[in-house]
Design an enzyme around this catalytic site. Structure first.
Site, PDB file in Angstrom:
ATOM      1  N   CYS A   2       0.834  -1.192   0.000  1.00  0.00           N
ATOM      2  CA  CYS A   2       0.000   0.000   0.000  1.00  0.00           C
ATOM      3  C   CYS A   2       0.875   1.251   0.000  1.00  0.00           C
ATOM      4  CB  CYS A   2      -0.876   0.021   1.254  1.00  0.00           C
ATOM      5  SG  CYS A   2      -1.794  -1.492   1.498  1.00  0.00           S
ATOM      6  N   ARG A  27       1.799   1.619  -5.859  1.00  0.00           N
ATOM      7  CA  ARG A  27       1.995   0.614  -4.802  1.00  0.00           C
ATOM      8  C   ARG A  27       0.709  -0.152  -4.498  1.00  0.00           C
ATOM      9  NH1 ARG A  27       6.574   1.450  -1.672  1.00  0.00           N
ATOM     10  NH2 ARG A  27       5.571   0.381   0.060  1.00  0.00           N
ATOM     11  N   TRP A  76      -3.616  -1.946  -1.421  1.00  0.00           N
ATOM     12  CA  TRP A  76      -3.581  -3.204  -2.171  1.00  0.00           C
ATOM     13  C   TRP A  76      -4.166  -4.235  -1.234  1.00  0.00           C
ATOM     14  CZ3 TRP A  76      -0.220  -7.794  -2.021  1.00  0.00           C
ATOM     15  CH2 TRP A  76      -0.439  -8.643  -3.114  1.00  0.00           C
ATOM     16  N   ASN A 102       0.327  -0.421   6.148  1.00  0.00           N
ATOM     17  CA  ASN A 102       0.806  -1.252   5.044  1.00  0.00           C
ATOM     18  C   ASN A 102       1.404  -2.495   5.683  1.00  0.00           C
ATOM     19  OD1 ASN A 102       1.793  -2.168   2.516  1.00  0.00           O
ATOM     20  ND2 ASN A 102       3.808  -1.384   3.041  1.00  0.00           N
ATOM     21  N   GLY A 103       1.090  -3.680   5.126  1.00  0.00           N
ATOM     22  CA  GLY A 103       1.664  -4.915   5.663  1.00  0.00           C
ATOM     23  C   GLY A 103       0.558  -5.875   6.078  1.00  0.00           C
ATOM     24  N   GLU A 481      11.072 -14.277 -19.122  1.00  0.00           N
ATOM     25  CA  GLU A 481      10.775 -12.859 -18.844  1.00  0.00           C
ATOM     26  C   GLU A 481       9.767 -12.326 -19.855  1.00  0.00           C
ATOM     27  OE1 GLU A 481      11.016 -10.966 -16.516  1.00  0.00           O
ATOM     28  OE2 GLU A 481      10.726  -8.960 -17.362  1.00  0.00           O
ATOM     29  N   LYS A 485       6.122 -10.752 -18.744  1.00  0.00           N
ATOM     30  CA  LYS A 485       5.672  -9.420 -19.175  1.00  0.00           C
ATOM     31  C   LYS A 485       4.302  -9.497 -19.831  1.00  0.00           C
ATOM     32  CE  LYS A 485       7.939  -6.790 -17.473  1.00  0.00           C
ATOM     33  NZ  LYS A 485       8.518  -7.660 -16.566  1.00  0.00           N
ATOM     34  N   GLU A 488       1.485 -10.311 -17.227  1.00  0.00           N
ATOM     35  CA  GLU A 488       1.125  -9.277 -16.243  1.00  0.00           C
ATOM     36  C   GLU A 488       0.580  -8.013 -16.906  1.00  0.00           C
ATOM     37  OE1 GLU A 488       4.253  -7.660 -13.798  1.00  0.00           O
ATOM     38  OE2 GLU A 488       5.759  -8.005 -15.328  1.00  0.00           O
ATOM     39  N   HIS A 504       9.185 -32.362 -25.342  1.00  0.00           N
ATOM     40  CA  HIS A 504       8.862 -33.252 -24.209  1.00  0.00           C
ATOM     41  C   HIS A 504       7.497 -32.921 -23.614  1.00  0.00           C
ATOM     42  CE1 HIS A 504      12.880 -34.931 -24.352  1.00  0.00           C
ATOM     43  NE2 HIS A 504      13.356 -33.699 -24.438  1.00  0.00           N
ATOM     44  N   LYS A 601       3.589  -2.768  -7.207  1.00  0.00           N
ATOM     45  CA  LYS A 601       4.968  -2.588  -7.658  1.00  0.00           C
ATOM     46  C   LYS A 601       5.942  -3.361  -6.784  1.00  0.00           C
ATOM     47  CE  LYS A 601       8.376  -1.118 -10.075  1.00  0.00           C
ATOM     48  NZ  LYS A 601       8.624  -1.788 -11.376  1.00  0.00           N
TER      49      LYS A 601
HETATM   50  C1  AGP Z   1       7.993  -7.614 -12.693  1.00  0.00           C
HETATM   51  O1  AGP Z   1       7.483  -7.063 -13.892  1.00  0.00           O
HETATM   52  C2  AGP Z   1       6.944  -7.725 -11.625  1.00  0.00           C
HETATM   53  N1  AGP Z   1       6.389  -6.465 -11.337  1.00  0.00           N
HETATM   54  C3  AGP Z   1       7.399  -8.518 -10.421  1.00  0.00           C
HETATM   55  O2  AGP Z   1       7.648  -9.828 -10.872  1.00  0.00           O
HETATM   56  C4  AGP Z   1       8.681  -8.034  -9.703  1.00  0.00           C
HETATM   57  O3  AGP Z   1       9.803  -8.244 -10.504  1.00  0.00           O
HETATM   58  C5  AGP Z   1       8.841  -8.865  -8.414  1.00  0.00           C
HETATM   59  O4  AGP Z   1       7.707  -8.629  -7.603  1.00  0.00           O
HETATM   60  C6  AGP Z   1      10.111  -8.538  -7.629  1.00  0.00           C
HETATM   61  O5  AGP Z   1      10.080  -7.190  -7.229  1.00  0.00           O
HETATM   62  P1  AGP Z   1      11.453  -6.542  -6.656  1.00  0.00           P
HETATM   63  O6  AGP Z   1      12.434  -6.580  -7.777  1.00  0.00           O
HETATM   64  O7  AGP Z   1      11.064  -5.158  -6.237  1.00  0.00           O
HETATM   65  O8  AGP Z   1      11.892  -7.393  -5.495  1.00  0.00           O
END
Ligand code: AGP
Length: 606
Positions: A2, A27, A76, A102-103, A481, A485, A488, A504, A601
């Site tokens: 958050c 966030r 969040w 937050n948490g 990767e 991308k 998400e 396989h 994020k």
């Molecule tokens: C990446 O596009 C994502 N937003 C997510 O996988 C991110 O890389 C992951 O949560 C790790 O975050 P950090 O690098 O801040 O630890």
């Protein structure tokens, strides 16, 4: 995760609070809310709404009272859905104390039970509301001292938290506390701030103070007092924020993500600055590497994929075993770790809970911790023995791009320097790789100049059910990767495979028209021939193949050319078209590119 912000000072609080929440909305954006102290002893003014910050701003209009002290929150959701009632801030039953959090409060159910038995009435499903009622009681026990009450309550909480609280009996005072979750103080002139990260107040002040674990910040417009939970005053170091406010703006791009894709050449150059062309002990300073027998990289998501690329380079150049572990899994299998293990947590935010917990597990077992991080003053570097900062600048878009590129660069730098220290890499090879590294910013620039046709090509697949990504060697984590991308951003099923693994089982996924992106090894290499066979295998079953290649591979349906570079460095160039494909697919599908659904994020809960 958050967004948390507090303001107290000479200005009216509403504007800095809304400005802070706008900067922190990445966030979490399931709901937003603000509480203000209007007059001493009166009920607090509060407004909160489910949905994005804009929903809240829409209803504020001109009905907000004048106030010089308040707190704001973007959520969040963890406990309780994204509703108005579950939105923060949460009030005590008198309506004079407000809390934002937050948490995760892990013992909130037992706390809630005893609070309800004591007569407190709850209005939400959240864990956070328990804190408001706890603080209300504790404040009475401490004769109205909100900071003393906070210290007591923090001792009763289990889990992770950043908490801010205000009380109308103490207008102008904000008390905050943190454990395993970020909180920084912004030091202004006749005003002070508390926030999850510096982007919330950077346009007001660049002077900041970081809080340590289990510390309490007690601020007014003119005073800042930081204590531990026993009430001992802590002398934190003030620091100057190196970012400038404009860096966190969009700079004319339609989305932060597109801006950050185009910032990659600079991010790579800034991360390389002063670290190549000859031994530079700055890379590995502050950590004793004698006797290290293995390396373990722990990370999540994109950072994990960067670690997978790092494995190839570090193993080859430093001749040392490298394991790459999903941070969320690592400690639960109780792996063998000791003082001869070098653990490398990779994290853009430096606050990812899974990665932080893996770090702590390894540290408790005696491992040496060397972090790769993009956010100075964040928790992961603070708890590591040493850190190699990437210099990607603020990465606002939830989907990581430039941070990933700089994490790759950090992996290469660590591989080179470990190899140099261990005497396992020749001076010639070091020189060759360093000169290739130095050319990466320009080569990424070249790729960026050719992406427009790729954006148009991507739209041909907007309605595809899924997209597959193939790669071999360092191209395999690049494929992972690319798939991440697309998932998400476009909310489209995507999967990355090792090219040799396709036959396989996964090849059964191929049907007529399935889009397959093939990340091709350097032309002429043994693996290039293998990948060429993989392209034939999928095309024979109807796939439409997009090849990312430095040359050759005319058999593909579409070719995206990238410059040549050292085979281990190729992911830095090959990933850029994959980022663009994911970006364009998200735009074509009308998704929120910078704040994709369900994401945050930095995930500061386990
Ligand atoms: C990446 O596009 C994502 N937003 C997510 O996988 C991110 O890389 C992951 O949560 C790790 O975050 P950090 O690098 O801040 O630890």
């Amino acid at each position: 995760m958050c967004g948390i912000v507090g303001y107290t000072g000479k200005a009216l609080a509403l504007s800095p609070l809304l400005e802070g929440l706008r900067k922190l909305e990445y966030r979490g954006y399931d709901s937003a809310g603000i509480a203000l102290v209007t007059a001493a002893g009166e009920k607090l003014w509060i407004e909160k709404r489910a949905g994005k910050l804009g929903n809240l701003e829409e209803i504020l209009g001109d009905k907000v009272p004048n106030s010089h002290c308040g707190i704001g929150h973007t959520r969040w959701a963890t406990h309780g859905g994204p509703t108005d009632e579950n939105a923060h801030p949460h009030l005590d039953n008198e309506g004079k104390l407000a809390v934002i959090h937050n948490g995760i409060i892990e013992n909130y159910l037992e706390l809630r039970k005893s609070l309800e038995e004591a007569g407190h009435i709850f209005n939400s499903e959240t864990d956070s509301e328990s804190v408001a009622h706890l603080l209300s009681d504790a404040r009475k026990e401490h004769k109205g001292d909100l900071a003393a009450a906070m210290r007591q309550v923090c001792k009763e909480l289990r889990g992770s938290f950043t908490i801010l609280a205000i009380h109308s009996d103490e207008p102008g005072r904000i008390v905050g506390a943190r454990r395993n979750s970020p909180l920084v103080v912004g030091i202004g002139n006749g005003e002070n701030f508390l926030a999850s990260d510096v982007s919330a107040f950077i346009s007001y002040t660049k002077r900041a103070l970081e809080l340590g674990q289990d510390e309490v910040a007690d601020i007014t417009a003119e005073t800042i007092v930081i204590t531990d939970l026993a009430g001992n005053v802590m002398n934190q170091n003030e620091y100057e924020i190196s970012w400038d406010a404009s860096a966190a703006e969009r700079g004319g791009f339609e989305h932060f993500m597109l801006k950050e894709i185009f910032e990659q050449p600079k991010a790579i150059a800034d991360t390389l600055l002063g670290r190549i062309k000859g031994f530079n002990s700055e890379i590995l300073k502050g950590i004793d590497l004698d006797g290290i027998e293995k390396v373990v990289i722990v990370a999540c998501g994109t950072a994990f994929n960067a670690g997978l690329v790092g494995k190839y380079a570090i193993e080859k150049w430093a001749n040392i075993a490298v394991d790459v572990e999903l941070a969320s899994e690592y400690r639960y299998r109780d792996p063998s770790v000791d003082k001869n293990t070098l653990v490398i947590p990779i994290s853009q935010s430096g606050e990812t809970m899974d990665t932080l917990m893996a770090l702590r597990f390894a540290k408790n077992k005696g491992a040496r911790i060397f972090a790769v991080c993009n956010t100075s003053g964040s928790t992961i570097p603070r708890e590591s023995d040493a850190v190699l900062y990437t210099h990607a600048g603020p990465e606002i878009a939830v989907a990581s791009t430039k941070a990933f590129e700089t994490q790759l660069v950090a992996m290469y730098l660590i591989g080179l320097h470990l190899g140099r220290i261990r005497g396992t890499i020749s001076a010639e090879l070091i020189a060759e790789i360093e000169s290739e590294l130095a050319e990466l910013p320009g080569k990424v620039e070249q790729v960026l100049e050719t992406v427009e046709p790729l954006r148009e090509l991507t739209r041909k697949f907007t309605s595809a059910a899924s997209m597959l990504f193939l790669g071999r060697h360092v191209g395999f984590p690049t494929a992972l990767e690319g798939a991440l991308k697309l998932k998400e951003l476009a909310y489209m099923h995507a999967e990355g495979f090792a090219g040799g693994e396709l036959k396989h089982g996964p090849i059964a996924l191929i049907e007529n028209g399935t889009p397959v992106v093939a990340i091709m090894p350097a032309a002429g290499s043994l693996l290039a021939e293998k990948m060429a066979s993989n392209i034939q295998e999928v095309k024979a079953r109807g796939a439409v193949v997009i090849a990312i290649a430095d040359s050759g591979f005319e058999a593909a349906d579409y070719l995206v050319r990238i410059p040549t570079t050292h085979e281990f460095l190729q992911p830095v160039l090959a990933v850029v078209p994959l980022q663009v494909i994911a970006y364009e697919m998200a735009v074509a599908r009308g998704n929120d590119v910078d704040q994709p659904r369900n994401l945050a994020k930095s995930v500061t809960v386990e």
